[in-house]
Design an enzyme around this catalytic site. Structure first.
Site, PDB file in Angstrom:
ATOM      1  N   TRP A 210       0.798  -1.224   0.000  1.00 31.23           N
ATOM      2  CA  TRP A 210       0.000   0.000   0.000  1.00 31.23           C
ATOM      3  C   TRP A 210       0.831   1.274   0.000  1.00 31.23           C
ATOM      4  O   TRP A 210       0.441   2.287  -0.561  1.00 31.23           O
ATOM      5  CB  TRP A 210      -0.958   0.018   1.197  1.00 31.23           C
ATOM      6  CG  TRP A 210      -1.848   1.222   1.325  1.00 31.23           C
ATOM      7  CD1 TRP A 210      -1.560   2.411   1.955  1.00 31.23           C
ATOM      8  CD2 TRP A 210      -3.172   1.369   0.833  1.00 31.23           C
ATOM      9  NE1 TRP A 210      -2.624   3.265   1.881  1.00 31.23           N
ATOM     10  CE2 TRP A 210      -3.638   2.640   1.192  1.00 31.23           C
ATOM     11  CE3 TRP A 210      -4.019   0.539   0.117  1.00 31.23           C
ATOM     12  CZ2 TRP A 210      -4.902   3.100   0.865  1.00 31.23           C
ATOM     13  CZ3 TRP A 210      -5.287   1.000  -0.206  1.00 31.23           C
ATOM     14  CH2 TRP A 210      -5.700   2.265   0.176  1.00 31.23           C
ATOM     15  N   ASP A 211       2.012   1.265   0.614  1.00 32.04           N
ATOM     16  CA  ASP A 211       2.788   2.500   0.756  1.00 32.04           C
ATOM     17  C   ASP A 211       4.267   2.260   0.446  1.00 32.04           C
ATOM     18  O   ASP A 211       5.152   2.759   1.149  1.00 32.04           O
ATOM     19  CB  ASP A 211       2.634   3.052   2.179  1.00 32.04           C
ATOM     20  CG  ASP A 211       3.066   4.503   2.303  1.00 32.04           C
ATOM     21  OD1 ASP A 211       3.014   5.231   1.289  1.00 32.04           O
ATOM     22  OD2 ASP A 211       3.450   4.921   3.409  1.00 32.04           O
ATOM     23  N   LEU A 212       4.544   1.520  -0.629  1.00 28.31           N
ATOM     24  CA  LEU A 212       5.930   1.186  -0.961  1.00 28.31           C
ATOM     25  C   LEU A 212       6.554   2.302  -1.795  1.00 28.31           C
ATOM     26  O   LEU A 212       6.356   2.377  -3.005  1.00 28.31           O
ATOM     27  CB  LEU A 212       5.999  -0.142  -1.711  1.00 28.31           C
ATOM     28  CG  LEU A 212       7.421  -0.699  -1.869  1.00 28.31           C
ATOM     29  CD1 LEU A 212       8.004  -1.078  -0.516  1.00 28.31           C
ATOM     30  CD2 LEU A 212       7.434  -1.901  -2.803  1.00 28.31           C
TER      31      LEU A 212
END
Length: 307
Positions: A210-212
């Site tokens: 989701w937040d790479l």
């Protein structure tokens, strides 16, 4: 006898918690040192170094009884962070920081009381991330490789699902009322793209980070780079591309980056573009709901991935 209080909560972190989390944030800041002391005693940990923080979590360097270097991470639990421990266990250190332990504690009585999560993690190099690689193409290669590895894993049971997130987002988008015509058109275009891929049926069961982005990939000892701080959900890997495009944003390089990421995960270009525009929709709707001006970047991104 409980261990001594290991740290003072940094003022900037405390202010952020009070401003954005309200009463729950205030209670969290007040309780965190004593709660940390209990975790140190329970897990036989020795503090080692100053506490660090981002906007949502405190991280305390520690040593285990066998001398292993680790960190104790604490944060308020919400719908985005509740599955972090489960995701890290599913990856089991393959491309991501390894989880060594997990715990939770409520701030008060009753089912509605805020919950604090504790993770004991292997310690990585907190001063070196992919932003240290100056050349954009060189920085993207390890990030894309990690993205492919992480999203190849099946999501564990119980995680929030992309299908539910997308359906709720389409409802919010229909209610969004921006004043300028350009933002209305952008919302309509991205909502149509997201609606089209959702109409194809369930989106998938892969484990998404989701937040790479570049700041969430740290140098490590057992591998050159490992991912941290997932906000996991189950879905299709093509929904996981946007953070690598917005972080270190370069409008002239967006199309190339998008193509490289799409190739790395083996996704269909058109469907990846639709899911990525869904992520753009999420950002734009949030800005509108907060009464903020929608930046030009979002329209540029939507156009660039569309090709």
């Amino acid at each position: 006898m409980a261990a001594s209080v290991p740290f003072a909560v940094p003022a900037r972190f405390a202010e952020y918690q009070r401003r954005h989390e309200g009463a729950a944030g205030t209670a969290f800041v007040a309780a965190a040192p004593a709660m940390a002391a209990r975790r140190l005693e329970r897990w036989s940990l020795r503090p080692e170094g100053r506490v660090r923080h981002g906007v949502a979590a405190l991280v305390l360097p520690v040593r285990t009884t066998d001398g292993e270097r680790a960190v104790l991470k604490v944060q308020l639990r919400n719908e985005e962070t509740v599955g972090e421990g489960a995701a890290l266990r599913a990856w089991d250190g393959d491309g991501a920081v390894r989880a060594l332990g997990e715990d939770a504690e409520r701030l008060g009585e009753g089912p509605g009381a805020p919950e604090v999560s504790w993770l004991l993690l292997e310690r990585l190099d907190t001063v070196r991330d992919l932003n240290d690689i100056q050349e954009a193409r060189a920085a993207l290669r390890p990030l894309a490789a990690l993205l492919a590895r992480l999203t190849a894993v099946r999501a564990p049971a119980g995680l929030r699902r992309l299908d539910d997130v997308a359906d709720a987002l389409l409802v919010r988008a229909a209610k969004a009322t921006p004043q300028d015509a350009a933002t209305r058109a952008l919302i309509a275009d991205c909502a149509a793209a997201l609606r089209a891929v959702r109409s194809e049926g369930p989106s998938g069961d892969r484990l998404l980070h989701w937040d790479l982005h570049y700041g969430n990939v740290l140098a490590a000892r057992r591998e050159p780079w490992l991912a941290i701080d997932p906000k996991p959900l189950a879905g299709v890997p093509a929904f996981d591309l946007l953070p690598a495009l917005t972080n270190r944003y370069d409008p002239a390089d967006t199309a190339r980056r998008f193509a490289a990421l799409t190739e790395a995960i083996g996704a269909d270009r058109e469907r990846a573009a639709a899911w990525t525009r869904g992520r753009v929709l999420q950002a734009v709707v949030w800005e509108v709901e907060e009464g903020r001006e929608v930046g030009r970047m979002w329209g540029e991104l939507a156009g660039a991935v569309r090709g």
